[in-house]
Scaffold this motif. Structure first.
Motif, PDB file in Angstrom:
ATOM      1  N   PRO A 162      38.110  41.351  48.356  1.00  0.00           N
ATOM      2  CA  PRO A 162      38.414  42.269  47.122  1.00  0.00           C
ATOM      3  C   PRO A 162      38.649  43.628  47.571  1.00  0.00           C
ATOM      4  O   PRO A 162      38.225  44.681  47.230  1.00  0.00           O
ATOM      5  N   ILE A 186      35.307  45.868  39.472  1.00  0.00           N
ATOM      6  CA  ILE A 186      35.332  44.928  40.676  1.00  0.00           C
ATOM      7  C   ILE A 186      34.403  45.419  41.661  1.00  0.00           C
ATOM      8  O   ILE A 186      33.710  44.589  42.373  1.00  0.00           O
ATOM      9  N   ASP A 298      39.982  38.678  40.176  1.00  0.00           N
ATOM     10  CA  ASP A 298      38.932  37.756  40.240  1.00  0.00           C
ATOM     11  C   ASP A 298      39.409  36.462  40.405  1.00  0.00           C
ATOM     12  O   ASP A 298      38.862  35.818  41.550  1.00  0.00           O
TER      13      ASP A 298
END
Length: 335
Positions: A162, A186, A298
């Motif tokens: 991420p 996130i 995601d």
């Protein structure tokens, strides 16, 4: 040897991201063209005066290249093109900016004065080429923005982390605030997540983005403007490139990210769907849709096969923008 005059915003010395004039011009010089440039003045009035004076001084040039954008710079292009007409100089408008198509509707007479009398109009995207053809311009051809592929090493990443990268000038048209809102969500799901935002200030957006990041208690890395080599090296620390723009044409920063092995998540605006194919070499989301961009990121983190196929396909597509291929079109047009 052909003598060219290149008119555009040559402003990198003022801290602005280099535009096509500072990329294409030197590449043409390597192909034995003699290229002069205008203008590097920071003051807008002095810049347009310098542009017009350069055209007058170069009235024996073989051709004038004119970068055409959709905002204030549109009027520079108009003034320069009309002087070229008066001096019987060949000129080639190079069409930029995803919102330039709106000029065709809002200023049709002015557009005809510029584009109907040009030697050729060059569109760096199929998007703008189609818009111009729809408006009745047949003298338009597609020559894409190019990169020197050898300068962009592909880094194969097995799995997406991420770690998000955003590269653009801080301007409302590019919607940098969306990147902050996306990162906020996130970060909640992936506490280790990072966001780096690369680019210079343009219209006050940077201070607004910084303030919003502070309100949300987000640790975002703001690097300011980086040299090409510096941001390419910085990109090795990131896996997902987010493009949040409201308008776009053929963004070189996205092409560069494709070559480097970053997975692209972009708003589906302007010329983007002509450059990227959803689910194949990028994930595309509606303009301003924070939730859809979060979902796309995601997906890439959770699906290694999807991440791998998108990055591989994107690199393969980006190879068609290598200067060694694109230059053939420019040489054919100019010689």
């Amino acid at each position: 040897m052909k003598n060219l005059l290149y008119i555009g915003n040559k402003l990198s010395k003022h801290g602005v991201t280099p535009t096509t004039i500072e990329i294409l011009g030197p590449l043409l010089e390597l192909e034995a063209f003699r290229v002069s440039y205008s203008s590097s003045h920071g003051n807008k009035l002095l810049r347009v005066i310098d542009m017009l004076w350069s055209v007058f001084q170069s009235r024996k040039a073989d051709c004038v290249l004119i970068d055409v954008y959709s905002t204030t710079n549109f009027w520079y292009a108009f003034a320069v093109s009309q002087l070229c007409r008066c001096l019987n100089l060949k000129y080639i408008p190079i069409l930029h900016g995803g919102n330039l198509a709106s000029r065709l509707k809002n200023n049709p007479k002015i557009c005809r004065m510029i584009f109907k009398h040009s030697f050729q109009n060059v569109a760096p995207s199929f998007f703008l080429m189609q818009k111009f053809k729809d408006a009745g311009y047949e003298n338009v051809m597609y020559i894409p923005n190019s990169i020197e592929l050898e300068n962009y090493p592909f880094l194969e990443r097995k799995k997406a982390k991420p770690n998000l990268l955003w590269v653009r000038s801080f301007a409302k048209i590019y919607n940098p605030m969306m990147a902050v809102e996306v990162f906020a969500s996130i970060k909640k799901k992936y506490p280790e997540a990072t966001l780096c935002m690369v680019g210079p200030e343009k219209d006050g957006s940077l201070s607004e983005v910084r303030q919003r990041a502070k309100e949300l208690k987000l640790d975002i890395l703001f690097t300011g403007k980086l040299s090409k080599n510096d941001w390419i090296n910085k990109s090795k620390e990131y896996d997902i490139f987010i493009n949040t723009t409201h308008f776009d044409n053929m963004p070189v920063s996205v092409i560069e990210a494709m070559t480097l092995g970053l997975a692209i998540v972009s708003t589906n605006v302007g010329g983007i769907p002509f450059l990227l194919e959803n689910q194949k070499d990028a994930l595309l989301v509606p303009d301003g849709d924070v939730n859809r961009m979060i979902d796309a990121i995601d997906r890439l983190i959770g699906d290694s096969d999807l991440f791998s196929s998108i990055t591989t396909n994107a690199r393969r597509k980006a190879e068609q923008f290598d200067w060694q291929l694109v230059k053939v079109q420019w040489l054919t047009l100019l010689k």
